[in-house]
Design a protein around this motif. Structure first.
Motif, PDB file in Angstrom:
ATOM      1  N   THR A  41       4.029   7.008  -2.003  1.00 47.80           N
ATOM      2  CA  THR A  41       3.996   5.714  -1.357  1.00 47.80           C
ATOM      3  C   THR A  41       3.692   4.628  -2.375  1.00 47.80           C
ATOM      4  O   THR A  41       2.849   4.777  -3.242  1.00 47.80           O
ATOM      5  CB  THR A  41       2.932   5.693  -0.256  1.00 47.80           C
ATOM      6  N   GLY A  42       4.411   3.497  -2.250  1.00 46.63           N
ATOM      7  CA  GLY A  42       4.220   2.392  -3.169  1.00 46.63           C
ATOM      8  C   GLY A  42       2.948   1.622  -2.896  1.00 46.63           C
ATOM      9  O   GLY A  42       2.108   2.019  -2.088  1.00 46.63           O
ATOM     10  N   LEU A  43       2.841   0.489  -3.572  1.00 49.61           N
ATOM     11  CA  LEU A  43       1.587  -0.252  -3.559  1.00 49.61           C
ATOM     12  C   LEU A  43       1.597  -1.501  -2.702  1.00 49.61           C
ATOM     13  O   LEU A  43       0.551  -2.038  -2.384  1.00 49.61           O
ATOM     14  CB  LEU A  43       1.224  -0.645  -5.002  1.00 49.61           C
ATOM     15  N   GLN A  83      -2.536  -6.639  -3.033  1.00 48.93           N
ATOM     16  CA  GLN A  83      -1.580  -5.792  -2.341  1.00 48.93           C
ATOM     17  C   GLN A  83      -2.326  -4.715  -1.553  1.00 48.93           C
ATOM     18  O   GLN A  83      -3.471  -4.382  -1.879  1.00 48.93           O
ATOM     19  CB  GLN A  83      -0.643  -5.095  -3.331  1.00 48.93           C
ATOM     20  N   ASP A  95      13.133  -2.233  -5.216  1.00 49.93           N
ATOM     21  CA  ASP A  95      12.258  -1.669  -4.193  1.00 49.93           C
ATOM     22  C   ASP A  95      11.127  -0.823  -4.764  1.00 49.93           C
ATOM     23  O   ASP A  95      10.502  -0.034  -4.057  1.00 49.93           O
ATOM     24  CB  ASP A  95      13.065  -0.827  -3.191  1.00 49.93           C
ATOM     25  N   ASP A  96      10.838  -0.994  -6.064  1.00 51.44           N
ATOM     26  CA  ASP A  96       9.788  -0.191  -6.672  1.00 51.44           C
ATOM     27  C   ASP A  96       8.480  -0.978  -6.770  1.00 51.44           C
ATOM     28  O   ASP A  96       8.398  -2.158  -6.422  1.00 51.44           O
ATOM     29  CB  ASP A  96      10.221   0.318  -8.047  1.00 51.44           C
ATOM     30  N   ASP A  97       7.438  -0.301  -7.263  1.00 49.63           N
ATOM     31  CA  ASP A  97       6.120  -0.930  -7.366  1.00 49.63           C
ATOM     32  C   ASP A  97       6.127  -2.147  -8.289  1.00 49.63           C
ATOM     33  O   ASP A  97       5.412  -3.120  -8.049  1.00 49.63           O
ATOM     34  CB  ASP A  97       5.094   0.084  -7.883  1.00 49.63           C
ATOM     35  N   THR A 140       7.081  -3.398  -0.878  1.00 52.03           N
ATOM     36  CA  THR A 140       8.254  -2.537  -0.978  1.00 52.03           C
ATOM     37  C   THR A 140       7.950  -1.076  -0.664  1.00 52.03           C
ATOM     38  O   THR A 140       8.837  -0.236  -0.737  1.00 52.03           O
ATOM     39  CB  THR A 140       8.883  -2.624  -2.385  1.00 52.03           C
ATOM     40  N   ALA A 141       6.711  -0.779  -0.316  1.00 50.98           N
ATOM     41  CA  ALA A 141       6.369   0.604   0.037  1.00 50.98           C
ATOM     42  C   ALA A 141       7.105   1.066   1.300  1.00 50.98           C
ATOM     43  O   ALA A 141       7.626   2.185   1.335  1.00 50.98           O
ATOM     44  CB  ALA A 141       4.860   0.745   0.221  1.00 50.98           C
ATOM     45  N   ALA A 167       7.331  -5.143  -6.433  1.00 48.30           N
ATOM     46  CA  ALA A 167       6.332  -5.586  -5.459  1.00 48.30           C
ATOM     47  C   ALA A 167       5.214  -6.352  -6.156  1.00 48.30           C
ATOM     48  O   ALA A 167       4.774  -7.412  -5.684  1.00 48.30           O
ATOM     49  CB  ALA A 167       5.763  -4.381  -4.715  1.00 48.30           C
TER      50      ALA A 167
END
Length: 393
Positions: free
Chosen positions: A2-4, A163, A142-144, A7-8, A147
């Motif tokens: 899961t991202g931060l 975030q 769409d990556d960390d 975009t997670a 974001a």
């Protein structure tokens, strides 16, 4: 993994660019795009009657319950800038729509929420902001990293990006926030953008968002100053394919909003103490909020905390300015676990209160009912005065 941040949740991309709006030369434009399949949106805005042009525009956008993107610029609030200011906002929305539209996916200006933050009363140059939006749109991801870039670009006096993310039963909620001053909102706090890949319609999003902001961002009262630009958005892409129970979604969303609100509080301009004011045994929840907010807005109380002085007389004086139901001769006050006031009079020796740490808890017992509420604030420091006296120079 899961991202931060925003975009997670599946279905979202973010981008950032440097348009030249900040004197520092740092990134100052961000885009958040919902790739669907759903385009549901809800938002809450400042209660300030003097609202910036982007707020007036975005209020109309979200009435439809759908939006494909949020366009943000920092460094200029585009507020009190006359008719041209609204035209800049309108052109920004149309420009972003043109950048995002495709043959199989039509996007109009009415699908774009616009947010601005920064100096009030300074015209926002159209060409500058549109060029920035073009650059941000060319670098969506769409990556960390994307974001974080977006969360960083929207900062003004913030010292760090903010975030948060939560996952539950196959769906995710992500968010980013900015704000370090003028944190005394009505339904929102500065700029906060939330995303979810859950399958939810605009009505559910709106109910959940209002329930979450009511007990998080709306209880954050850093300096008693309400912004003209406060906006909180919540977008749902439906890309996760899961429809959560509304109560469960609201609980998770509230937890994430609390996380972001506390990040805003801990980064408040010049603050050395984070203060939780918990009012218990109030006649109503509204009474509890009114009492907590009165204490939070007391310059005498806030400077006492800065001076590490648990001056409970200043707390009672603030309580007494409210219309809440209570008997002054029954009120108890504790600071960091020490009951310094008992039944409207002296309690334990206030010398026993330790205010050397960052966290401060003030407990006010009104002995008037069964309701309670918590308001969060911070101390008033020399650094806050310097920051806000030199902000435009």
């Amino acid at each position: 993994m899961t991202g931060l941040g925003v975009t997670a949740p599946a279905g979202f991309r973010a981008g950032a660019a440097t348009a030249g709006l900040k004197p520092s030369g740092r990134p100052d434009v961000a885009l958040l795009v919902n790739d669907g399949p759903l385009d549901a949106v809800a938002a809450v805005f400042t209660a300030n009657r003097a609202r910036a042009h982007p707020v007036l525009w975005s209020e109309q956008v979200v009435r439809s319950g759908s939006a494909r993107a949020v366009a943000v610029n920092a460094g200029n609030a585009n507020c009190y800038t006359g008719p041209d200011g609204f035209l800049v906002t309108h052109r920004t929305a149309e420009h972003v729509a043109g950048l995002l539209g495709t043959a199989d996916r039509e996007v109009g200006g009415g699908d774009v929420v616009v947010c601005s933050t920064g100096i009030i009363g300074v015209p926002l140059d159209t060409a500058t902001v549109l060029a920035g939006m073009s650059a941000a749109a060319a670098d969506l991801g769409d990556d960390d990293a994307h974001a974080l870039a977006a969360a960083t670009a929207v900062m003004t006096t913030d010292t760090r990006a903010k975030q948060a993310v939560r996952t539950a039963d196959g769906w995710t909620v992500g968010g980013m926030a900015k704000g370090a001053g003028m944190l005394a909102p009505g339904l929102a706090t500065m700029l906060v953008h939330l995303t979810t890949d859950a399958v939810l319609d605009a009505a559910v999003l709106d109910a959940a968002l209002r329930a979450a902001t009511r007990v998080t961002f709306d209880r954050l009262d850093s300096d008693g100053c309400m912004s003209t630009n406060d906006t909180v958005t919540l977008m749902a892409s439906g890309a996760g394919g899961v429809t959560p129970d509304q109560a469960a979604f609201t609980a998770v969303l509230t937890d994430l909003c609390h996380d972001l609100a506390m990040q805003l509080l801990s980064d408040a301009e010049g603050a050395e103490h984070d203060v939780a004011i918990r009012v218990v045994h109030a006649a109503t929840e509204d009474d509890g909020v009114e009492v907590g907010r009165a204490i939070a807005r007391s310059a005498l109380f806030k400077t006492a905390i800065f001076g590490r002085d648990p001056n409970w007389g200043r707390i009672l004086a603030a309580v007494g300015t409210t219309a809440a139901a209570f008997d002054p001769l029954e009120v108890d006050v504790s600071v960091n676990g020490v009951q310094v006031c008992r039944a409207g009079g002296p309690g334990e020796d206030r010398a026993g209160v330790d205010l050397s740490g960052r966290e401060v808890t003030v407990l006010v017992d009104l002995h008037a009912g069964d309701a309670e509420a918590t308001v969060w604030t911070n101390d008033l420091t020399h650094a806050y005065v310097h920051e806000n006296s030199a902000y435009t120079t």
